[in-house]
Design a protein around this motif. Structure first.
Motif, short mmCIF file in Angstrom:
data_model
loop_
_atom_site.label_atom_id
_atom_site.label_comp_id
_atom_site.label_asym_id
_atom_site.label_seq_id
_atom_site.Cartn_x
_atom_site.Cartn_y
_atom_site.Cartn_z
N PHE A 231 -9.03 26.95 -45.04
CA PHE A 231 -8.92 26.95 -43.58
C PHE A 231 -7.47 26.68 -43.15
CE2 PHE A 231 -8.88 24.39 -39.67
CZ PHE A 231 -9.48 25.27 -38.77
N LEU A 232 -6.83 25.68 -43.75
CA LEU A 232 -5.45 25.33 -43.40
C LEU A 232 -4.47 26.43 -43.82
CD1 LEU A 232 -5.40 21.58 -44.53
CD2 LEU A 232 -5.51 22.43 -42.18
N ASP A 233 -4.83 27.14 -44.88
CA ASP A 233 -3.93 28.12 -45.49
C ASP A 233 -4.07 29.51 -44.87
OD1 ASP A 233 -1.88 28.17 -47.30
OD2 ASP A 233 -3.10 28.87 -48.96
N ALA A 234 -4.92 29.64 -43.86
CA ALA A 234 -5.25 30.97 -43.34
C ALA A 234 -4.03 31.70 -42.79
CB ALA A 234 -6.32 30.84 -42.25
N GLU A 235 -3.04 30.96 -42.27
CA GLU A 235 -1.88 31.60 -41.68
C GLU A 235 -0.60 31.33 -42.47
OE1 GLU A 235 -1.69 30.32 -37.65
OE2 GLU A 235 -3.60 31.23 -37.09
N ALA A 236 -0.75 30.97 -43.72
CA ALA A 236 0.42 30.59 -44.52
C ALA A 236 1.07 31.77 -45.22
CB ALA A 236 0.02 29.54 -45.56
N GLY A 237 0.53 32.96 -45.08
CA GLY A 237 1.09 34.10 -45.78
C GLY A 237 0.35 34.40 -47.06
N ALA A 238 0.85 35.35 -47.84
CA ALA A 238 0.19 35.76 -49.08
C ALA A 238 0.12 34.60 -50.06
CB ALA A 238 0.95 36.93 -49.69
N ALA A 239 -1.03 34.47 -50.72
CA ALA A 239 -1.21 33.40 -51.70
C ALA A 239 -0.59 33.79 -53.03
CB ALA A 239 -2.69 33.12 -51.89
N VAL A 240 0.04 32.84 -53.71
CA VAL A 240 0.60 33.07 -55.04
C VAL A 240 -0.53 33.24 -56.05
CG1 VAL A 240 2.01 32.05 -56.88
CG2 VAL A 240 2.71 31.81 -54.48
N HIS A 241 -1.62 32.51 -55.85
CA HIS A 241 -2.81 32.65 -56.69
C HIS A 241 -4.01 32.66 -55.75
CE1 HIS A 241 -3.50 28.22 -56.28
NE2 HIS A 241 -2.19 28.25 -56.16
N PRO A 242 -4.93 33.58 -55.92
CA PRO A 242 -6.03 33.74 -54.95
C PRO A 242 -6.98 32.56 -54.90
CG PRO A 242 -6.38 35.14 -56.86
CD PRO A 242 -5.00 34.58 -57.00
N GLU A 243 -7.16 31.89 -56.01
CA GLU A 243 -8.16 30.83 -56.10
C GLU A 243 -7.59 29.50 -55.60
OE1 GLU A 243 -10.51 28.38 -59.67
OE2 GLU A 243 -9.40 30.21 -60.11
N VAL A 244 -8.37 28.80 -54.77
CA VAL A 244 -8.02 27.43 -54.39
C VAL A 244 -8.36 26.52 -55.56
CG1 VAL A 244 -8.48 25.51 -52.83
CG2 VAL A 244 -8.39 27.85 -51.94
N GLU A 370 -2.27 33.56 -66.61
CA GLU A 370 -1.57 34.48 -65.72
C GLU A 370 -1.28 33.82 -64.37
OE1 GLU A 370 -3.46 38.21 -65.27
OE2 GLU A 370 -3.44 38.70 -67.42
N GLN A 371 -2.28 33.14 -63.80
CA GLN A 371 -2.06 32.46 -62.53
C GLN A 371 -1.09 31.29 -62.70
OE1 GLN A 371 -5.44 31.86 -59.82
NE2 GLN A 371 -6.75 32.94 -61.29
N ALA A 372 -1.17 30.62 -63.83
CA ALA A 372 -0.27 29.50 -64.08
C ALA A 372 1.18 29.97 -64.14
CB ALA A 372 -0.65 28.80 -65.39
N ARG A 373 1.41 31.10 -64.81
CA ARG A 373 2.78 31.62 -64.91
C ARG A 373 3.29 32.05 -63.53
NH1 ARG A 373 6.31 33.46 -68.74
NH2 ARG A 373 4.86 32.85 -70.39
N ALA A 374 2.39 32.60 -62.70
CA ALA A 374 2.80 32.99 -61.34
C ALA A 374 3.19 31.77 -60.51
CB ALA A 374 1.69 33.75 -60.66
N VAL A 375 2.45 30.67 -60.68
CA VAL A 375 2.75 29.43 -59.93
C VAL A 375 4.06 28.83 -60.40
CG1 VAL A 375 2.02 27.06 -59.52
CG2 VAL A 375 0.35 28.92 -59.36
N VAL A 376 4.15 28.55 -61.69
CA VAL A 376 5.31 27.82 -62.22
C VAL A 376 6.55 28.71 -62.18
CG1 VAL A 376 6.27 26.63 -64.22
CG2 VAL A 376 3.83 26.38 -63.64
N GLY A 377 6.37 30.02 -62.37
CA GLY A 377 7.50 30.94 -62.39
C GLY A 377 8.27 30.95 -61.08
N ARG A 378 7.58 30.73 -59.97
CA ARG A 378 8.28 30.79 -58.69
C ARG A 378 9.24 29.61 -58.50
NH1 ARG A 378 6.03 28.14 -54.14
NH2 ARG A 378 6.43 29.96 -52.86
#
Length: 380
Positions: A231-244, A370-378
Motif C-alpha cells: 500500500f505504501l509503495d503504490a506510488e514509489a515507482g517500479a519495484a526492483v524486486h516484485p515480491e514484498v 536473481e532478485q538478490a543480485r538485483a537488490v544488492v547490485g543497485r
C-alpha cells in the motif's frame, strides 16, 4: 499583604477526583479541546473493543459517526460484565465507565495502543454530554445512561438479547470542546493502519453525516504488514524486486513483524511501530532493523565477491535508498521515551529485530539469487 491574607494551608485546597478532575482539566486527558481531543475520545472507546478482537473474544468492531454528531462503537464480544447482574470476569460496566484504567495491562503484547493515553472509556464518558451503554450478555440486553460522566440510573435489563457484545454511543460535550466535528479521514487512516499491523482485526467505519447515502469502509488485511508495504509503495515507482519481503518472529522478549521492498525511487520510507503505536522518532526497533539490514546485505555482497576485501561495507544510508519498510514490534512492557511516545527505548527490541532481519533476509537472498543480485547490485 497582611498576615491573614498570606496564610495558606490544607484547608484551602480542593481535591478533584474522577469525572470532576477530567472535566476541570480535559487537556490533561485528551491532549486538547479541539479536534485532536475528539480523536482521543474515539480511541479511548475503540481500544477496548479492538483488543477484544485481538484477544480472541470478538471478531469485529463497527464504528459509526452518527448524523446527530454522536459516535457509536460496537463489538460482538461476550459483553462487558454488568455488576447489577452479578457478572464476573473483568472490570464491570460502571467501573469501566467511571474509573481510569491505571492497573497493569494484562494483555501485554497481544493488545494494541491506538491513542496517546491509556486511561479507558471513563475519560470519554466524563467529557460527553450523553453516553449510552448497551450490553448483550448471556441472553439479556442491559442498558445504562450517563450524563457528563454520572450514571442517571443503575443498568436496566430491557429484554432478551440477540447475540452478544457491547455498544457505547456518546456525544462530546459542546461546553468543553471548541469543535465537535469529527474528521472522518483521520480515523480512516488510523484504523486502516491498525488493521495492517494486526491481521486479525476486522474494522468498519461508517459516516452517516453526509446528506444522501452514508459512506462506509471496511479494513481487514490478513497478510498484515506485507500488504502495508504494498500500500505504501503504490506510488514509489517500479519495484526492483516484485515480491514484498516479509517475515515474523516470536521470541520470549518480543514479537517482530517486518516487511520491506526496494523500488527505483531514491527516497527511504521506513515506518516503525511499537504495540501498534507509530514511533515517529524511531527507537531501538528501527535501529535494530538498520543494523540487521546492513549485516545481511554486506554479508551477501562479500560472499558473492561483489565487494572486494579492501572495499568498505555498504552504509545503512546507501542501503536505505528506495526502501519502503514497516517495522512492527510487540512487547509485554513497551518503554517509550517522552510523553508523546514518539521513540521506543527497550534495548531488547534492538537485538531481536537486528537478529530477525539478518537471518531472514539472508535466507531470502540465498533462496532467490536473481532478485538478490538485483537488490544488492543497485548499491554497487
Amino acid at each position: 499583604m497582611g498576615e491573614e491574607a498570606g496564610e495558606y494551608d490544607a484547608s484551602q485546597m480542593t481535591v478533584l477526583e474522577g469525572r470532576h478532575a477530567i472535566r476541570k482539566r480535559p487537556g490533561m486527558y485528551v491532549g486538547s479541546t479541539g479536534e485532536r481531543g475528539l480523536r482521543h475520545m474515539v480511541f479511548y472507546v475503540a481500544d477496548r473493543a479492538l483488543n477484544e478482537v485481538l484477544l480472541g473474544s470478538a471478531t469485529r468492531v463497527d464504528i459509526t459517526f452518527l448524523a446527530d454528531g454522536g459516535v457509536r462503537v460496537a463489538d460482538d464480544g461476550p459483553g462487558v460484565p454488568v455488576e447489577a447482574a452479578g457478572h464476573t470476569g473483568g472490570p464491570g460496566l460502571e467501573t469501566l465507565l467511571t474509573h481510569p484504567l491505571t492497573g497493569p495491562d494484562t494483555g501485554g503484547r497481544h493488545t494494541l495502543i491506538s491513542g496517546a493515553f491509556s486511561l479507558g472509556p471513563c475519560v470519554t464518558n466524563a467529557l460527553s454530554n450523553r453516553l449510552t451503554a448497551e450490553v448483550r450478555r448471556e441472553g439479556t440486553r442491559w442498558v445504562q445512561e450517563y450524563a457528563r460522566g454520572a450514571a442517571l440510573a443503575p443498568p436496566t435489563a430491557t429484554g432478551p438479547a440477540s447475540g452478544s457484545g457491547t455498544t457505547l454511543t456518546f456525544r462530546p460535550d459542546a461546553g468543553i470542546f471548541r469543535t465537535t466535528e469529527f474528521l472522518f479521514g483521520v480515523f480512516e487512516e488510523r484504523f486502516r493502519e491498525l488493521a495492517f499491523l494486526n491481521g486479525d482485526l476486522d474494522v468498519s467505519l461508517t459516516d452517516e453525516r453526509p446528506a444522501g447515502e452514508p459512506r462506509s469502509v471496511r479494513f481487514r488485511f490478513p497478510d498484515g504488514v506485507r500488504e502495508f508495504v504494498a500500500f505504501l509503495d503504490a506510488e514509489a515507482g517500479a519495484a526492483v524486486h516484485p515480491e514484498v519481503i516479509a517475515f515474523e518472529r516470536e521470541t520470549p522478549a518480543a514479537t517482530v513483524d517486518v516487511a520491506l521492498r526496494w523500488s527505483a525511487s531514491r527516497e527511504e520510507r521506513v515506518r516503525g511501530f511499537a504495540n501498534s503505536w507509530p514511533t515517529s522518532e524511531g527507537g531501538t526497533h528501527t535501529l535494530g532493523f538498520r543494523d540487521g539490514l546492513a549485516a545481511a546485505v554486506n554479508a551477501y555482497a562479500r560472499e558473492r565477491r561483489l565487494l572486494a576485501a579492501a572495499d568498505p561495507d555498504l552504509s545503512p544510508e546507501r542501503i536505505g535508498e528506495g526502501l519502503t519498510a514497516v517495522v512492527s514490534v510487540k512487547l509485554d512492557q513497551p518503554e517509550f521515551l517522552g510523553a508523546t511516545r514518539g521513540r521506543l527505548g527497550n534495548p531488547v527490541a534492538l537485538m531481536c529485530v537486528a537478529e530477525t532481519v539478518r537471518e531472514h533476509l539472508g535466507r531470502w537472498f540465498a533462496e532467490r539469487p536473481e532478485q538478490a543480485r538485483a537488490v544488492v547490485g543497485r548499491f554497487l
